[in-house]
Design a protein around this motif. Sequence first.
Motif, PDB file in Angstrom:
ATOM      1  N   GLU A   1       0.830  -1.208   0.000  1.00 49.16           N
ATOM      2  CA  GLU A   1       0.000   0.000   0.000  1.00 49.16           C
ATOM      3  C   GLU A   1       0.864   1.256   0.000  1.00 49.16           C
ATOM      4  OE1 GLU A   1      -3.535   2.133   2.678  1.00 49.16           O
ATOM      5  OE2 GLU A   1      -2.688   0.200   3.290  1.00 49.16           O
ATOM      6  N   LEU A   2       1.944   1.227   0.765  1.00 51.10           N
ATOM      7  CA  LEU A   2       2.839   2.376   0.808  1.00 51.10           C
ATOM      8  C   LEU A   2       3.513   2.585  -0.540  1.00 51.10           C
ATOM      9  CD1 LEU A   2       4.201   4.644   2.327  1.00 51.10           C
ATOM     10  CD2 LEU A   2       5.869   2.985   3.206  1.00 51.10           C
ATOM     11  N   ALA A   3       3.923   1.504  -1.184  1.00 48.50           N
ATOM     12  CA  ALA A   3       4.547   1.614  -2.507  1.00 48.50           C
ATOM     13  C   ALA A   3       3.591   2.239  -3.511  1.00 48.50           C
ATOM     14  CB  ALA A   3       5.003   0.235  -2.989  1.00 48.50           C
ATOM     15  N   GLU A   4       2.333   1.841  -3.456  1.00 49.00           N
ATOM     16  CA  GLU A   4       1.330   2.423  -4.354  1.00 49.00           C
ATOM     17  C   GLU A   4       1.169   3.924  -4.086  1.00 49.00           C
ATOM     18  OE1 GLU A   4      -1.592  -1.475  -4.983  1.00 49.00           O
ATOM     19  OE2 GLU A   4      -1.961  -0.080  -3.336  1.00 49.00           O
ATOM     20  N   SER A   5       1.172   4.289  -2.811  1.00 50.83           N
ATOM     21  CA  SER A   5       1.048   5.696  -2.442  1.00 50.83           C
ATOM     22  C   SER A   5       2.247   6.506  -2.930  1.00 50.83           C
ATOM     23  CB  SER A   5       0.910   5.820  -0.918  1.00 50.83           C
ATOM     24  OG  SER A   5       0.880   7.173  -0.525  1.00 50.83           O
ATOM     25  N   ILE A   6       3.441   5.945  -2.785  1.00 54.34           N
ATOM     26  CA  ILE A   6       4.658   6.626  -3.233  1.00 54.34           C
ATOM     27  C   ILE A   6       4.615   6.835  -4.742  1.00 54.34           C
ATOM     28  CG2 ILE A   6       7.152   6.312  -3.558  1.00 54.34           C
ATOM     29  CD1 ILE A   6       7.159   4.998  -0.744  1.00 54.34           C
ATOM     30  N   GLU A   7       4.220   5.807  -5.471  1.00 53.45           N
ATOM     31  CA  GLU A   7       4.114   5.924  -6.930  1.00 53.45           C
ATOM     32  C   GLU A   7       3.227   7.103  -7.320  1.00 53.45           C
ATOM     33  OE1 GLU A   7       4.302   2.241  -9.810  1.00 53.45           O
ATOM     34  OE2 GLU A   7       2.895   1.842  -8.178  1.00 53.45           O
ATOM     35  N   GLY A   8       2.033   7.134  -6.758  1.00 50.92           N
ATOM     36  CA  GLY A   8       1.081   8.167  -7.144  1.00 50.92           C
ATOM     37  C   GLY A   8       1.497   9.561  -6.713  1.00 50.92           C
ATOM     38  N   ALA A   9       1.901   9.688  -5.445  1.00 48.61           N
ATOM     39  CA  ALA A   9       2.234  11.006  -4.905  1.00 48.61           C
ATOM     40  C   ALA A   9       3.468  11.596  -5.585  1.00 48.61           C
ATOM     41  CB  ALA A   9       2.461  10.911  -3.402  1.00 48.61           C
ATOM     42  N   GLN A  10       4.491  10.762  -5.785  1.00 49.26           N
ATOM     43  CA  GLN A  10       5.728  11.307  -6.345  1.00 49.26           C
ATOM     44  C   GLN A  10       5.601  11.595  -7.837  1.00 49.26           C
ATOM     45  OE1 GLN A  10       9.478  10.065  -4.947  1.00 49.26           O
ATOM     46  NE2 GLN A  10       8.763   9.639  -2.891  1.00 49.26           N
ATOM     47  N   GLN A  11       4.742  10.872  -8.542  1.00 45.14           N
ATOM     48  CA  GLN A  11       4.503  11.208  -9.939  1.00 45.14           C
ATOM     49  C   GLN A  11       3.829  12.575 -10.049  1.00 45.14           C
ATOM     50  OE1 GLN A  11       5.619   9.275 -12.735  1.00 45.14           O
ATOM     51  NE2 GLN A  11       5.296  11.374 -13.436  1.00 45.14           N
ATOM     52  N   LYS A  12       2.886  12.862  -9.143  1.00 43.63           N
ATOM     53  CA  LYS A  12       2.244  14.180  -9.130  1.00 43.63           C
ATOM     54  C   LYS A  12       3.260  15.272  -8.809  1.00 43.63           C
ATOM     55  CE  LYS A  12      -2.405  12.605  -7.875  1.00 43.63           C
ATOM     56  NZ  LYS A  12      -3.457  12.611  -6.825  1.00 43.63           N
ATOM     57  N   GLU A  13       4.148  14.996  -7.857  1.00 45.91           N
ATOM     58  CA  GLU A  13       5.155  15.985  -7.486  1.00 45.91           C
ATOM     59  C   GLU A  13       6.146  16.227  -8.617  1.00 45.91           C
ATOM     60  OE1 GLU A  13       5.084  15.361  -2.624  1.00 45.91           O
ATOM     61  OE2 GLU A  13       6.677  14.444  -3.804  1.00 45.91           O
ATOM     62  N   ILE A  14       6.451  15.185  -9.381  1.00 44.38           N
ATOM     63  CA  ILE A  14       7.321  15.370 -10.554  1.00 44.38           C
ATOM     64  C   ILE A  14       6.674  16.336 -11.533  1.00 44.38           C
ATOM     65  CG2 ILE A  14       8.211  14.219 -12.630  1.00 44.38           C
ATOM     66  CD1 ILE A  14       8.788  11.764 -10.856  1.00 44.38           C
ATOM     67  N   SER A  15       5.389  16.163 -11.778  1.00 45.77           N
ATOM     68  CA  SER A  15       4.680  17.062 -12.690  1.00 45.77           C
ATOM     69  C   SER A  15       4.721  18.495 -12.179  1.00 45.77           C
ATOM     70  CB  SER A  15       3.222  16.609 -12.847  1.00 45.77           C
ATOM     71  OG  SER A  15       3.149  15.326 -13.427  1.00 45.77           O
ATOM     72  N   THR A  16       4.518  18.668 -10.872  1.00 44.09           N
ATOM     73  CA  THR A  16       4.587  20.001 -10.273  1.00 44.09           C
ATOM     74  C   THR A  16       5.984  20.589 -10.421  1.00 44.09           C
ATOM     75  OG1 THR A  16       2.851  19.478  -8.672  1.00 44.09           O
ATOM     76  CG2 THR A  16       4.345  21.297  -8.123  1.00 44.09           C
ATOM     77  N   MET A  17       7.007  19.788 -10.143  1.00 41.46           N
ATOM     78  CA  MET A  17       8.384  20.279 -10.216  1.00 41.46           C
ATOM     79  C   MET A  17       8.784  20.664 -11.632  1.00 41.46           C
ATOM     80  SD  MET A  17      10.547  18.073  -7.402  1.00 41.46           S
ATOM     81  CE  MET A  17       9.944  16.444  -7.835  1.00 41.46           C
ATOM     82  N   LYS A  18       8.314  19.933 -12.603  1.00 45.32           N
ATOM     83  CA  LYS A  18       8.629  20.280 -13.988  1.00 45.32           C
ATOM     84  C   LYS A  18       8.010  21.625 -14.361  1.00 45.32           C
ATOM     85  CE  LYS A  18       9.474  15.646 -15.833  1.00 45.32           C
ATOM     86  NZ  LYS A  18       9.012  14.557 -16.741  1.00 45.32           N
ATOM     87  N   LYS A  19       6.813  21.893 -13.867  1.00 39.67           N
ATOM     88  CA  LYS A  19       6.178  23.195 -14.122  1.00 39.67           C
ATOM     89  C   LYS A  19       6.942  24.314 -13.422  1.00 39.67           C
ATOM     90  CE  LYS A  19       1.552  21.227 -14.721  1.00 39.67           C
ATOM     91  NZ  LYS A  19       0.188  21.084 -14.136  1.00 39.67           N
ATOM     92  N   LEU A  20       7.349  24.071 -12.188  1.00 32.41           N
ATOM     93  CA  LEU A  20       8.117  25.076 -11.443  1.00 32.41           C
ATOM     94  C   LEU A  20       9.453  25.336 -12.120  1.00 32.41           C
ATOM     95  CD1 LEU A  20       7.445  23.892  -7.776  1.00 32.41           C
ATOM     96  CD2 LEU A  20       6.554  25.964  -8.871  1.00 32.41           C
ATOM     97  N   LEU A  21      10.074  24.299 -12.602  1.00 33.15           N
ATOM     98  CA  LEU A  21      11.356  24.434 -13.276  1.00 33.15           C
ATOM     99  C   LEU A  21      11.217  25.253 -14.562  1.00 33.15           C
ATOM    100  CD1 LEU A  21      14.317  23.507 -12.973  1.00 33.15           C
ATOM    101  CD2 LEU A  21      13.723  21.451 -14.260  1.00 33.15           C
ATOM    102  N   ALA A  22      10.161  24.983 -15.306  1.00 34.15           N
ATOM    103  CA  ALA A  22       9.930  25.706 -16.554  1.00 34.15           C
ATOM    104  C   ALA A  22       9.648  27.187 -16.308  1.00 34.15           C
ATOM    105  CB  ALA A  22       8.777  25.067 -17.317  1.00 34.15           C
ATOM    106  N   ALA A  23       9.111  27.500 -15.132  1.00 35.50           N
ATOM    107  CA  ALA A  23       8.753  28.890 -14.832  1.00 35.50           C
ATOM    108  C   ALA A  23       9.937  29.716 -14.314  1.00 35.50           C
ATOM    109  CB  ALA A  23       7.626  28.917 -13.799  1.00 35.50           C
ATOM    110  N   LEU A  24      11.046  29.059 -13.997  1.00 36.37           N
ATOM    111  CA  LEU A  24      12.204  29.800 -13.489  1.00 36.37           C
ATOM    112  C   LEU A  24      12.868  30.593 -14.601  1.00 36.37           C
ATOM    113  CD1 LEU A  24      13.960  27.165 -11.174  1.00 36.37           C
ATOM    114  CD2 LEU A  24      12.724  29.229 -10.463  1.00 36.37           C
ATOM    115  N   PRO A  25      13.454  31.734 -14.270  1.00 41.58           N
ATOM    116  CA  PRO A  25      14.198  32.485 -15.290  1.00 41.58           C
ATOM    117  C   PRO A  25      15.373  31.674 -15.801  1.00 41.58           C
ATOM    118  CG  PRO A  25      14.612  33.356 -13.090  1.00 41.58           C
ATOM    119  CD  PRO A  25      13.490  32.378 -12.947  1.00 41.58           C
ATOM    120  N   ALA A  26      15.757  31.935 -17.019  1.00 39.13           N
ATOM    121  CA  ALA A  26      16.876  31.209 -17.610  1.00 39.13           C
ATOM    122  C   ALA A  26      18.139  31.399 -16.783  1.00 39.13           C
ATOM    123  CB  ALA A  26      17.127  31.694 -19.054  1.00 39.13           C
ATOM    124  N   ALA A  27      18.927  30.341 -16.716  1.00 47.60           N
ATOM    125  CA  ALA A  27      20.180  30.401 -15.937  1.00 47.60           C
ATOM    126  C   ALA A  27      21.078  31.471 -16.518  1.00 47.60           C
ATOM    127  CB  ALA A  27      20.859  29.051 -15.955  1.00 47.60           C
ATOM    128  N   GLY A  28      21.674  32.250 -15.630  1.00 53.58           N
ATOM    129  CA  GLY A  28      22.551  33.331 -16.103  1.00 53.58           C
ATOM    130  C   GLY A  28      23.943  32.861 -16.282  1.00 53.58           C
TER     131      GLY A  28
END
Length: 207
Positions: free
Chosen positions: A180-207
Motif C-alpha cells: 500500500e505504501l509503494a502504491e502511495s509513493i508511486e502516485g504522490a511522487q509522480q504528481k510531485e514530478i509534474s509540479t516540479m517540472k512546471k516550477l522548473l519551466a517557470a524559473l528564469p533562464a540560468a545566467g
Amino acid sequence: MTSTRTLLAASAALVAALTLAACAPTEPASMSQPAASAPATELKGDATEFNEADIMFAQVMIPHHLQAVEMSDTLLAKTGISAETVALAEEIKAAQEPEIAQLNALLVAWGFDKMTAVDDMAGMDHSSDMMTDDDMTALDAATGPDAERLFLEQMIKHHEGAIDMASPQVIDGKNADAVELAESIEGAQQKEISTMKKLLAALPAAG
C-alpha cells in the motif's frame, strides 16, 4: 530513468546478504535483534506476512527518503526561493518523514534494526538515483534561483528513482502495508514530478 531491472540487480545482493544475516546464528546484532519495544507506528496489516521483495523495498527506500528530507532541509534553509518551491519542499518532508517511520516499523517487526542514515545504503551504486556527495555539496553551495533550479532538477531525478523502486514492490511484495505504501509513493511522487517540472519551466533562464 534507471530501469527496474538495473535497480533490482543492484539491490538483490544486499537484500540476500541481510536476509541470511537475520537467520544465521552468528549474525551481527545490528541486523538480527528486534527493537526492545514495539514500534510506535501502527501497522494495519499482518506484519508476519512478508518476503524478500518487502525487505528490499524497505531497506532501499528508507535511505532514499532520508536523502530527500535532507535535500528539502537544505533548500528550506536558503533565501530567495519561490514560495511554491518552498511549499513543495515542506510537502516532501511532511510526506516522507512518516513513511520513513512506517518502513522502520516494518523492519523492526520483521526482526531488523531501524535505518536512520543515508549511509545505511553504503555499498550500493547510484542506480536508484540517489544523489552523490558532489551533488549534495553543489546543492548546499548554490544560492537563490540557482539553488532552486538545482533542487528541482535533482529532486525530479530522485523521485523517478523512488518510483522505480516502488513499482516492483507493488507487483512482488507480500506485506499489505508495504505494498500500500509503494502504491502511495508511486502516485504522490509522480504528481510531485509534474509540479516540479512546471516550477522548473517557470524559473528564469540560468545566467
